[in-house]
Design an enzyme around this catalytic site. Structure first.
Site, PDB file in Angstrom:
ATOM      1  N   GLY A 305     -48.060 -29.091  71.491  1.00 36.98           N
ATOM      2  CA  GLY A 305     -48.995 -28.324  72.259  1.00 36.98           C
ATOM      3  C   GLY A 305     -48.715 -26.842  71.905  1.00 36.98           C
ATOM      4  N   SER A 306     -49.506 -26.105  72.691  1.00 35.12           N
ATOM      5  CA  SER A 306     -49.392 -24.559  72.547  1.00 35.12           C
ATOM      6  C   SER A 306     -47.891 -23.915  72.409  1.00 35.12           C
ATOM      7  CB  SER A 306     -50.239 -23.618  73.632  1.00 35.12           C
ATOM      8  OG  SER A 306     -51.655 -24.215  73.541  1.00 35.12           O
TER       9      SER A 306
END
Length: 573
Positions: A305-306
């Site tokens: 993810g981020s």
């Protein structure tokens, strides 16, 4: 006629005498050969026939934390055996061993009545029990000294330390990796026996002393390990998560201070399943044991993810395709070919700089930045960051990154890669890449082993690991650190802050496959101090119930961890 018969008889007698004389000469020659030229060989054979060897177990090397605190040691135990040919009172022997060893009489009887040179009845018998057996002085029972591995803190760092089997050989973790240093060399006792195998009382014996294993000094820090374990177990309980992983590492040299993967297991009882395992087949039980022992920080992969935006930022800055002041527009989504890829803020961030895009963790900004870098250069930088290969950490079972083939990456795939989706990597791989980017731009190898010292302290082996390769320029490293500091002071990672210290972090939330199943992984990578990072940590929460955003539940865990760890590290300095 008579004379001819007598002559024939004399010839026969002479022939018989000659044959016997020849055989006698051959026999004396053979005897002389055996006595003179083969004496040593047959002496050894005779000795071996009348000797019985008993092993003396070597003490396994200790495992220590970086401050010399004992993590794994040994407890003195005994192995109880019987020698069939020496047993004089079999019923008394059976009765004694059944009572003292807590075994059923039938099992003991089979071993006592089995005709063999030596039959092992039970290992890992505590000293008090073996002393009581010795005091009975029953012929045919032998008690040999042995050692049982003992872990001082039961489940702490269980998947890192690993454990040993019944033969004291490493099974998983550091116990396996450093087996050749830890195991030591067994000794032996050679006792004289009769032709029937009975030991000769007061007979001479040869003793070869065992050599203890080497002590393994590790980078693990007991205090930090306990902090990490407390944070992980609190998250597991409060969020009713499937699992929680925490890694705490020195970003400058790759030394790992703590690695928690809860739920852990009891190192002193590693074959007991949490639910007991009743009714399971052997295959099912083994499958569950392997899952329980699995080190998810190293052996599992997930969509980061981020948190992966740290790598995208570094790649773009290195390629010179973006500046922190560049402006972007976020309407809440980004169209890539025929795909509408949304931002976590569906109403959009509006006009923002690249720095603000990092602080806001804005997907549309990173999609555009990734497109600027391009497929070829993006993969080139991932290779430079070592993101596509294993870290080389010194515990077994490391998983490799699962990434698209470069030739199969189109605009949509590049867009999703740029903000950390559609591929998988291990937690240890992610934190190692992040550490190399924020430490000034130098590669490191994560590791636990620092050195090994032999039992008498006369020899030491220092372990070395690949490091120092330039991953990014110092200028890029400085910019990434400052931006991640802003993420905490002003952006999505504010919950990772610690009073009195500058902290940098990147949060992440990724949905598990298949999409739409409602299962998420929340994570945060944090480091401190921002100006000169001395510690970096990753918190990963698998399938939390309720709120599942990394900035909401993983970032506070970084704050709690660093609130304890940073003053402790500062005191050491």
């Amino acid at each position: 006629m008579w004379n001819r018969h007598k002559t024939y008889q004399r010839q026969n007698m002479f022939l018989v005498f000659f044959v016997f004389a020849l055989l006698l000469v051959c026999m004396f020659v053979r005897l002389g050969y055996l006595m003179l030229y083969r004496a040593d060989y047959f002496g050894v054979q005779a000795k071996e026939l009348h000797e019985r060897e008993r092993k003396i177990k070597a003490e396994r090397g200790k495992i220590l934390d970086r401050n010399g605190k004992l993590l794994a040691g040994n407890r003195s135990v005994s192995t109880i055996s019987v020698i069939h040919s020496q047993i004089e009172e079999p019923e008394r022997v059976i009765s004694l061993l059944t009572k003292e060893l807590g075994m059923d009489e039938e099992s003991v009887r089979k071993k006592v009545e089995k005709v063999s040179s030596r039959e092992r009845v039970k290992s890992n018998v505590d000293k008090e029990t073996s002393d009581r057996i010795c005091n009975e002085k029953l012929a045919g029972i032998t008690v040999d000294e042995d050692y049982k591995r003992e872990y001082q803190y039961d489940s702490l760092a269980s998947k890192v330390l690993g454990f040993t089997g019944s033969d004291n050989q490493g099974i998983i973790g550091l116990e396996v990796t450093y087996e050749k240093y830890l195991k030591g060399t067994d000794g032996s006792i050679l006792t004289m026996t009769t032709a029937h195998g009975t030991e000769i009382e007061n007979g001479a014996e040869d003793r070869i002393e065992p050599v203890a294993g080497w002590t393994l000094n590790t980078s693990l820090d007991l205090t930090i390990m306990e902090y990490a374990d407390q944070v992980a177990n609190t998250l597991l309980r409060k969020k009713k998560a499937k699992s929680v992983d925490i890694i705490v590492m020195n970003p400058q040299n790759g030394e790992i201070y703590a690695m928690a993967g809860v739920p852990e297991f009891n190192l002193n009882d590693p074959y007991t399943l949490p639910e007991g395992g009743e009714g399971l087949t052997e295959k099912e039980k083994n499958k569950q044991l392997n899952a329980m022992w699995r080190n998810s920080c190293v052996s599992d992969t997930y969509e980061p993810g981020s948190t992966f935006k740290i790598l995208t930022t570094a790649a773009a800055l290195e390629k010179g395709v973006v500046k922190m002041s560049d402006r972007f527009q976020c309407p809440g989504y980004k169209m890539v070919e025929d795909r509408r890829i949304r931002c976590h803020k569906t109403t959009g961030h509006g006009s923002e700089s690249f720095l603000e895009g990092i602080m806001n963790s804005c997907n549309p900004v990173f999609i555009e930045v990734g497109a600027r870098v391009g497929v070829k250069d993006f993969f080139e930088k991932l290779t430079v960051f070592h993101a596509l290969q294993k870290t080389g950490i010194d515990v077994p079972g490391e998983a490799n990154t699962i990434m698209h083939r470069e030739k199969d990456v189109g605009a949509v795939e590049l867009a999703t890669i740029s903000f950390g989706q559609s591929f998988q990597m291990s937690p240890i791989r992610l934190i190692t890449c992040a550490a190399s980017i924020i430490n000034g731009g130098k590669s490191i190898t994560p590791h636990f082993g620092v050195s090994a010292v032999n039992a008498d302290g006369t020899s030491m082996k220092k372990f070395t690991y690949p490091h120092g390769e330039t991953i990014v320029s110092k200028e890029t490293s400085d910019l990434v650190r400052e931006a991640l500091g802003k993420v905490v002071s002003e952006g999505t990672g504010k919950n990772a802050g610690v009073a009195g210290f500058t902290v940098g972090a990147k949060t992440g939330t990724s949905q598990k496959l298949p999409r739409g199943n409602g299962k998420y992984i929340a994570s945060t990578v944090g480091f401190a101090p921002v100006e000169n990072p001395q510690v970096i940590a990753l918190v990963r929460i698998d399938e939390p119930e309720g709120l599942y955003y990394g900035g909401t539940i993983a970032a506070p865990a970084i704050s709690t961890l660093f609130t304890n760890v940073l003053p402790y590290i500062t005191e050491e300095e």
